[in-house]
Design an enzyme around this catalytic site. Structure first.
Site, PDB file in Angstrom:
ATOM      1  N   THR A 293       0.836  -1.200   0.000  1.00  0.00           N
ATOM      2  CA  THR A 293       0.000   0.000   0.000  1.00  0.00           C
ATOM      3  C   THR A 293       0.865   1.242   0.000  1.00  0.00           C
ATOM      4  O   THR A 293       2.068   1.194   0.264  1.00  0.00           O
ATOM      5  CB  THR A 293      -0.891   0.069   1.246  1.00  0.00           C
ATOM      6  OG1 THR A 293      -0.067   0.336   2.405  1.00  0.00           O
ATOM      7  CG2 THR A 293      -1.677  -1.196   1.449  1.00  0.00           C
ATOM      8  N   ASP A 294       0.254   2.380  -0.259  1.00  0.00           N
ATOM      9  CA  ASP A 294       0.887   3.659   0.034  1.00  0.00           C
ATOM     10  C   ASP A 294       0.705   3.924   1.529  1.00  0.00           C
ATOM     11  O   ASP A 294      -0.036   3.222   2.226  1.00  0.00           O
ATOM     12  CB  ASP A 294       0.259   4.775  -0.805  1.00  0.00           C
ATOM     13  CG  ASP A 294       1.241   5.910  -1.087  1.00  0.00           C
ATOM     14  OD1 ASP A 294       2.196   6.082  -0.302  1.00  0.00           O
ATOM     15  OD2 ASP A 294       1.061   6.612  -2.091  1.00  0.00           O
ATOM     16  N   PHE A 295       1.390   4.929   2.015  1.00  0.00           N
ATOM     17  CA  PHE A 295       1.449   5.224   3.442  1.00  0.00           C
ATOM     18  C   PHE A 295       0.044   5.465   4.012  1.00  0.00           C
ATOM     19  O   PHE A 295      -0.641   6.406   3.624  1.00  0.00           O
ATOM     20  CB  PHE A 295       2.320   6.459   3.657  1.00  0.00           C
ATOM     21  CG  PHE A 295       2.709   6.724   5.081  1.00  0.00           C
ATOM     22  CD1 PHE A 295       3.979   6.433   5.536  1.00  0.00           C
ATOM     23  CD2 PHE A 295       1.807   7.288   5.973  1.00  0.00           C
ATOM     24  CE1 PHE A 295       4.342   6.694   6.848  1.00  0.00           C
ATOM     25  CE2 PHE A 295       2.158   7.533   7.280  1.00  0.00           C
ATOM     26  CZ  PHE A 295       3.435   7.243   7.718  1.00  0.00           C
ATOM     27  N   GLY A 296      -0.390   4.618   4.931  1.00  0.00           N
ATOM     28  CA  GLY A 296      -1.655   4.816   5.631  1.00  0.00           C
ATOM     29  C   GLY A 296      -2.900   4.596   4.799  1.00  0.00           C
ATOM     30  O   GLY A 296      -4.005   5.002   5.202  1.00  0.00           O
ATOM     31  N   ALA A 297      -2.771   3.929   3.637  1.00  0.00           N
ATOM     32  CA  ALA A 297      -3.909   3.815   2.725  1.00  0.00           C
ATOM     33  C   ALA A 297      -5.023   2.932   3.262  1.00  0.00           C
ATOM     34  O   ALA A 297      -6.201   3.157   2.954  1.00  0.00           O
ATOM     35  CB  ALA A 297      -3.433   3.293   1.371  1.00  0.00           C
TER      36      ALA A 297
END
Length: 770
Positions: A293-297
């Site tokens: 994932t991207d950061f905190g997605a």
């Protein structure tokens, strides 16, 4: 234990290791905490792992760490508190050693790093941003840049990078435009393939290669209004034909990792899209890697997209959709166990993700070579070869947009120059986002480059910042005008900034000196999360250029920026305009090379520059049916895709296609003769565009389908050939299948999307003799 036996296959080792793991250990392999929080640097330069990191290892281990060597204002890692190239390698060895010696199974950590235009660690080479790389139109040069980034990263222990960015830019108001190559999917796809070759090489278990992560999957550059992570409104056919094309090419080139995008497409978040991650990526394209994932997605599924009521639902949606690892969040660690016990996921879902992560670690050779050589890191990071490569990439990516009355190149004798503007001598303003803190001596500004070019007689160069990027202060105008009064020619270095607050203080606008105040100034107007509603110069920059222009002297505008600038007054009144984007640590030298003619400019636009923001979207490959004009203006950009001037003149002759009639599965060849008609040698970007005259679905007016960068001496002629194959002619039909339809195609070759010579190719129906 079989998993430690290097003579066995990766599959056998992975299966053996998976069978020995507890549920907690499996979940641990899917999480990726923030790496810079795992160590503390002592006064003597050594590092100690933190108690929090030790706790994570005890509670099931950690599969990966994010940005362990990342340094910037967000991480709060500075030049003083950060690690040198050698210290960074030693630190990662210590972290790795602790994890392997204090966990039950001794599974090595996968270190993931940011490397968009160089490893985001102290001392690493800072290359031009991807938008500048795209503007070079030189795939081989980009591959060499990727090779340099890979070896600098892996030498310190980084085994994966979160690049390349393959987003297709639809709205340049988007702050992450600088991280992208272009508005064209074909060009992005060609660069994507070279990125895979350069980063991953022939084998991953080398001290010179790293895992490439394709991002952001998908359509992240097509967000509503150019706002970061906003919804995407797009049909599946267009998605396949445009935004997915670069990803498909990169996957087929062997990319080992993919990052999901924050956005939704037609109401479905990419982080929980089984269609994108399972059906398309893995089943149709045959992707054999892991998804992160991207950061905190994943948290956004609960608070943002609101497709999940709680953490358990969010992690279940992502895991079942095909997300294998969570970047820098603890949603998987906090909620996967509960999701399993609640029946939201099954053991096989968890095992599938863990196997993909372990598979990559075996392929990287981390079990056999978990540690790195600090001597090698110290030797290769920021080496002279890489510095010169950074200069070369910057040189080839700089675009000459205007050159009235041959104002450029400048002479090196008998002239006095005034170098004016907020970007003339500001280190961080020329580096772009995702950049680490820099020692002053490592960065060559435009003022540095010009001064160095003219030698010891510093009286030839006068300098004043004049103003800031933002703000309405005009207190520097008087000094700038005084410098301009004394000079024969004025070089105005304007534009934007993606510089975060590196604590360098502010600039005295009257003297240009750095000063420290209680009110530090941040000029950032571009970068991740910094989207704009306009494309004009901010602050009083335009006013400063107008005041200097009143002196009646030649004015050369050099833009340093991360997205196109639309300033009609400058387009009309400046004598020369140079677009440098963010050119990296050697940017000042590269710009000076162009200004003084030591290098003939060969950069070409990969993104159309509008006359006014109200024209957007103004991308060259828009549909035929997009309309005719606005009441106030037409749809023609100020500078079109593919455009760029040279100090010489190239002539195109004898454009032809051989043969002129083929079947849908046959190949043809376009030929053109290009001659350097000028007095100096130069590089030309020869571009091939194709138009499908009529089709079963509406198509773009023209589409780039080939390019070659060639070097010609004065008077030299070269015949340039382009293959025309099925992939260049096909469209995506209503069933989402690629097909070549019979009919007429116009093939156009030239120096830009606006300046082409055409010939025709006819595709006959199947069964008709050719």
């Amino acid at each position: 234990m079989d998993y430690k036996d290097a003579s066995l296959s990766v599959q056998e080792r992975t299966q053996d290791l998976l069978g020995r793991m507890t549920t907690e250990e499996k979940i641990g392999q899917l999480i990726q905490p923030m790496g810079w929080k795992t160590y503390v640097k002592e006064a003597d330069g050594t590092v100690q792992v933190t108690d929090e990191f030790k706790k994570d290892i005890v509670e099931g281990g950690i599969g990966s760490l994010y940005g362990t060597l990342r340094a910037d204002p967000w991480t709060e890692v500075t030049l003083e508190t950060g690690l040198t190239p050698r210290q960074g390698a030693v630190a990662i060895n210590e972290i790795q050693r602790y994890a392997m010696e204090n966990s039950r199974l001794g599974i090595p950590i996968l270190f993931g790093e940011e490397c968009s235009h160089g490893h985001m660690a102290i001392g690493a080479t800072v290359f031009p941003v991807p938008l500048a790389v795209g503007s070079a139109w030189n795939t081989e040069l980009y591959r060499k840049m990727c090779e340099a980034i890979a070896v600098e990263t892996r030498s310190q222990g980084g085994a994966a990078t979160y690049s390349p960015v393959l987003d297709v830019v639809r709205d340049p108001r988007w702050g992450r435009t600088e991280e992208c190559f272009a508005e064209d999917p074909y060009l992005i796809g060609e660069l994507a393939v070279e990125a895979i070759k350069g980063l991953q090489g022939d084998r991953l278990d080398s001290n010179r290669t790293i895992v490439a992560t394709l991002k952001h999957f998908a359509a992240y550059g097509s967000s509503e209004g150019g706002r970061n992570a906003a919804p995407v409104h797009m049909g599946l056919r267009e998605l396949h034909e445009v935004d997915l094309l670069p990803f498909k090419k990169a996957v087929r080139a062997g990319a080992c990792s993919v990052m999901t995008a924050y956005n939704e497409i037609d109401g479905v978040p990419c982080t929980s899209s089984s269609y994108l991650l399972n059906d398309l990526l893995r089943e149709q394209w045959g992707f054999n890697g892991f998804v992160i994932t991207d950061f905190g997605a994943i948290q956004m599924l609960v608070n943002g997209h609101n497709t999940a009521e709680n953490g358990e639902q969010a992690v279940a949606q992502s895991l079942k959709a095909g997300v294998d690892m969570e970047m820098s969040g603890y949603m998987y660690r906090k909620h996967l166990g509960q999701a399993l016990s609640q029946g939201l996921i099954e053991q096989k879902d968890l095992d599938t993700a863990v196997m993909r992560v372990l598979d990559m670690k075996f392929r990287l050779g981390l079990f056999e070579q978990p540690f790195v050589d600090p001597d090698f890191a110290e030797r290769v990071i920021g080496c002279e070869e890489h510095i010169q490569l950074a200069r070369k990439v910057a040189q080839e990516g700089i675009i000459l947009l205007k050159n009235e009355d041959n104002t450029l190149p400048l002479g090196k004798t008998g002239t006095k120059l005034a170098v004016i503007g907020p970007n003339a001598n500001h280190v961080y303003n020329q580096l772009g986002d995702y950049t680490s803190p820099q020692p002053r001596g490592q960065i060559v500004t435009v003022l540095d480059g010009i001064t160095s070019k003219l030698g010891a007689d510093t009286g030839k160069v006068l300098y004043a910042p004049g103003c800031r990027i933002k703000g309405d202060s005009r207190e520097g105008f008087a000094q700038a005008l005084a410098c301009a009064e004394e000079a024969d020619t004025i070089i105005m270095v304007m534009g934007g900034s993606s510089s975060r607050d590196f604590g360098e203080g502010t600039i005295d606008l009257r003297t240009g000196a750095s000063v420290v105040t209680d009110d530090p100034w941040n000029d950032m107007e571009c970068g991740e999360g910094i989207d704009r509603s306009s494309l004009n110069l901010m602050g009083v920059q335009l006013e400063l250029v107008q005041e200097v222009h009143k002196l009646g002297k030649p004015v050369i505008v050099v833009y340093i920026n991360g997205r196109p600038i639309a300033e009609p007054w400058i387009d009309e009144h400046a004598h020369a305009i140079v677009e440098a984007w963010y050119p990296g640590q050697e940017g000042g030298n590269a710009i000076a090379d162009i200004l003084f003619g030591d290098v003939n400019p060969s950069g070409r636009l990969t993104i159309s520059i509008p006359k006014h923001v109200g024209q957007l979207p103004v991308n060259y490959n828009g549909k035929r049916t997009r309309g005719k004009r606005y009441l106030e203006t037409d749809l023609v950009p100020q500078y079109p895709f593919g455009f760029g001037l040279s100090y010489t003149e190239f002539k195109y002759e004898n454009v032809r296609v051989v043969p002129e009639v083929i079947g849908p599965d046959d190949e043809a060849e376009v030929q053109v003769e290009v001659t350097n008609k000028g007095a100096v040698a130069g590089n030309e970007v020869v571009q091939l565009y194709i138009t499908d005259v009529s089709a079963s679905v509406t198509r773009s007016e023209i589409s780039l389908k080939g390019f070659r960068k060639i070097h010609l001496e004065p008077g030299q002629t070269q015949t340039v050939t382009f293959p025309v194959q099925k992939e260049h002619l096909e469209l995506i039909d209503s069933r989402l299948q690629p097909v070549v339809e019979p009919g007429e195609f116009r093939l156009m070759v030239g120096s830009s999307s606006r300046d082409c010579t055409a010939c025709s190719l006819h595709i006959q129906k199947v069964g008709v003799e050719v």
